[in-house]
Design an enzyme around this catalytic site. Structure first.
Site, mmCIF file in Angstrom:
data_model
loop_
_atom_site.group_PDB
_atom_site.id
_atom_site.type_symbol
_atom_site.label_atom_id
_atom_site.label_comp_id
_atom_site.label_asym_id
_atom_site.label_seq_id
_atom_site.Cartn_x
_atom_site.Cartn_y
_atom_site.Cartn_z
ATOM 1 N N HIS A 1 0.800 -1.217 0.000
ATOM 2 C CA HIS A 1 0.000 0.000 0.000
ATOM 3 C C HIS A 1 0.840 1.278 0.000
ATOM 4 O O HIS A 1 1.975 1.309 0.457
ATOM 5 C CB HIS A 1 -0.898 0.019 1.239
ATOM 6 C CG HIS A 1 -0.107 0.001 2.522
ATOM 7 N ND1 HIS A 1 0.330 1.142 3.157
ATOM 8 C CD2 HIS A 1 0.348 -1.035 3.265
ATOM 9 C CE1 HIS A 1 1.006 0.824 4.246
ATOM 10 N NE2 HIS A 1 1.035 -0.498 4.341
ATOM 11 N N HIS B 1 12.363 -0.364 -12.996
ATOM 12 C CA HIS B 1 12.284 -1.801 -13.261
ATOM 13 C C HIS B 1 12.407 -2.539 -11.936
ATOM 14 O O HIS B 1 13.422 -2.425 -11.243
ATOM 15 C CB HIS B 1 13.408 -2.226 -14.210
ATOM 16 C CG HIS B 1 13.313 -3.648 -14.670
ATOM 17 N ND1 HIS B 1 13.974 -4.103 -15.790
ATOM 18 C CD2 HIS B 1 12.648 -4.726 -14.186
ATOM 19 C CE1 HIS B 1 13.717 -5.388 -15.966
ATOM 20 N NE2 HIS B 1 12.907 -5.787 -14.985
#
Length: 211
Positions: free
Chosen positions: A135, A144
């Site tokens: 979250h 990446h």
């Protein structure tokens, strides 16, 4: 089967092609030059960048793991073609998160990835296989996340950063997110306990700056 253009001919591009197939598309790979095209040995079609005008109306993604190269390709073809997301059907999302992801362009989200909720993710990121993002995470452009990496809650990953396979980024707080600086590399298997500066390499358990 409709076509989906994928820049690159390496393993990352072919993994992106697998996602395209799972989404009901047939991938066509885009090689930078003739030397790269000459290395192509797989059954799917590969063409040179100069042939893009004849297929420019199909969707495209950039299957290149290197963040800097992915950024250059996106800039080179900005406004000329339409970059779309490749999202594997097995990726899962918390409440309203998929809708937020669908607002972005050029994302590649691989098999088994899990994004919970209130995650802000920007264009042209790669979320590799079995990545978990908790979250209240912010991920800027051209990041990446390598296979199996875990991003805990309240983390901010700045543009161009690379998080290695199996790395763990520990949780920040609502008041102060743990930050991974711009263009920073986190080594595979590392455990990050505190914020990391820009343009650096961190590795180890706990992760320390090594470059």
């Amino acid at each position: 089967m409709n076509l989906f253009g994928i820049f690159g001919t390496s393993g990352m591009a072919r993994e992106a092609g697998d996602i395209a197939y799972e989404m009901g598309y047939k991938p066509i790979y885009i090689a930078r030059d003739q030397d790269e095209l000459n290395t192509w040995t797989f059954s799917d079609e590969a063409v040179l960048e100069k042939e893009i005008p004849r297929i420019k109306n199909i969707p495209f993604a950039i299957g290149i793991g290197n963040n800097a190269i992915r950024e250059k390709v996106s800039q080179r073809f900005a406004g000329e073609i339409h970059f779309c997301n490749l999202i594997h059907p097995s990726a899962t999302f918390g409440r309203l998160q998929r809708q937020a992801v669908d607002q972005q362009n050029g994302l590649i989200i691989c098999a088994g990835a899990r994004l919970t909720n209130n995650i802000q993710i920007s264009d042209f990121c790669i979320i590799n296989q079995s990545v978990a993002i908790a979250h209240d995470v912010t991920i800027e452009k051209f990041v990446h996340l390598a296979p199996g990496s875990i991003i805990s809650g309240n983390v901010h990953i700045e543009q161009g950063s690379w998080v290695g396979a199996g790395a763990i980024i520990n949780q920040g707080t609502d008041a102060e997110k743990l930050r991974i600086g711009r263009n920073t590399v986190i080594g595979s298997g590392s455990v990050v306990l505190k914020s990391c500066g820009p343009n650096a390499t961190y590795a180890g358990v706990p992760a320390k700056k090594i470059k």
